[in-house]
Design a protein around this motif. Sequence first.
Motif, PDB file in Angstrom:
ATOM      1  N   VAL A 172       0.840  -1.208   0.000  1.00 45.97           N
ATOM      2  CA  VAL A 172       0.000   0.000   0.000  1.00 45.97           C
ATOM      3  C   VAL A 172       0.870   1.251   0.000  1.00 45.97           C
ATOM      4  O   VAL A 172       0.628   2.198  -0.761  1.00 45.97           O
ATOM      5  N   LEU A 173       1.906   1.261   0.834  1.00 47.57           N
ATOM      6  CA  LEU A 173       2.797   2.426   0.882  1.00 47.57           C
ATOM      7  C   LEU A 173       3.556   2.601  -0.428  1.00 47.57           C
ATOM      8  O   LEU A 173       3.767   3.735  -0.886  1.00 47.57           O
ATOM      9  N   ASN A 174       3.949   1.488  -1.059  1.00 46.15           N
ATOM     10  CA  ASN A 174       4.626   1.593  -2.350  1.00 46.15           C
ATOM     11  C   ASN A 174       3.711   2.165  -3.424  1.00 46.15           C
ATOM     12  O   ASN A 174       4.147   2.963  -4.247  1.00 46.15           O
ATOM     13  N   VAL A 175       2.451   1.764  -3.424  1.00 42.66           N
ATOM     14  CA  VAL A 175       1.502   2.301  -4.407  1.00 42.66           C
ATOM     15  C   VAL A 175       1.295   3.797  -4.176  1.00 42.66           C
ATOM     16  O   VAL A 175       1.279   4.589  -5.130  1.00 42.66           O
ATOM     17  N   ILE A 176       1.177   4.213  -2.921  1.00 44.43           N
ATOM     18  CA  ILE A 176       1.042   5.650  -2.625  1.00 44.43           C
ATOM     19  C   ILE A 176       2.290   6.392  -3.077  1.00 44.43           C
ATOM     20  O   ILE A 176       2.209   7.470  -3.675  1.00 44.43           O
ATOM     21  N   TRP A 177       3.469   5.819  -2.819  1.00 44.13           N
ATOM     22  CA  TRP A 177       4.732   6.442  -3.233  1.00 44.13           C
ATOM     23  C   TRP A 177       4.780   6.589  -4.754  1.00 44.13           C
ATOM     24  O   TRP A 177       5.184   7.627  -5.272  1.00 44.13           O
ATOM     25  N   LEU A 207      15.123   1.670  -6.913  1.00 47.94           N
ATOM     26  CA  LEU A 207      14.815   2.042  -5.533  1.00 47.94           C
ATOM     27  C   LEU A 207      13.805   3.175  -5.468  1.00 47.94           C
ATOM     28  O   LEU A 207      12.944   3.195  -4.592  1.00 47.94           O
ATOM     29  N   SER A 208      13.882   4.122  -6.398  1.00 48.26           N
ATOM     30  CA  SER A 208      12.955   5.255  -6.339  1.00 48.26           C
ATOM     31  C   SER A 208      11.542   4.868  -6.750  1.00 48.26           C
ATOM     32  O   SER A 208      10.593   5.557  -6.414  1.00 48.26           O
ATOM     33  N   LEU A 209      11.389   3.755  -7.464  1.00 48.12           N
ATOM     34  CA  LEU A 209      10.047   3.323  -7.833  1.00 48.12           C
ATOM     35  C   LEU A 209       9.329   2.678  -6.652  1.00 48.12           C
ATOM     36  O   LEU A 209       8.162   2.977  -6.400  1.00 48.12           O
ATOM     37  N   MET A 210      10.013   1.806  -5.915  1.00 47.78           N
ATOM     38  CA  MET A 210       9.391   1.110  -4.789  1.00 47.78           C
ATOM     39  C   MET A 210      10.373   1.036  -3.609  1.00 47.78           C
ATOM     40  O   MET A 210      11.016   0.012  -3.399  1.00 47.78           O
TER      41      MET A 210
END
Length: 120
Positions: free
Chosen positions: A65-70, A108-111
């Motif tokens: 969930v946090l990765n999708v928000i990011w 790294l900047s994607l997820m």
Amino acid sequence: MKTFANILWTLLTGFWLALGYFLLGLIWCITIIGIPFGKQCFKLAGLIIWPFGKSVDLDFNKHPVLNVIWIIFGGIDLCIGFVIAGILWCIIIIGIPFGKQCFKFAKLSLMPFGAEVKAN
């Protein structure tokens, strides 16, 4: 060789990129909700300042969930920027090691949530 490449990277671009991510992390940490995102900016800053000799292991399942928000709030833009920079660095033979680092930053900047930065 890694030390020389790290010094050259830091002098050319790494210092300014790391400083930008550090300041962005401070801005994110102003609110309580933004603290996890600020911590990821600090992780990126730490990798960007001295990238040679480190690897990134992704685990999307730890915090999906946090990765999708990011990704929605800037991760895709960061990733595309690093991919373009990596392609531009790889056009010249001397820049290929720097291009490979840009591709590592793109990953790294994607997820960033759940990703681990390890020393080789």
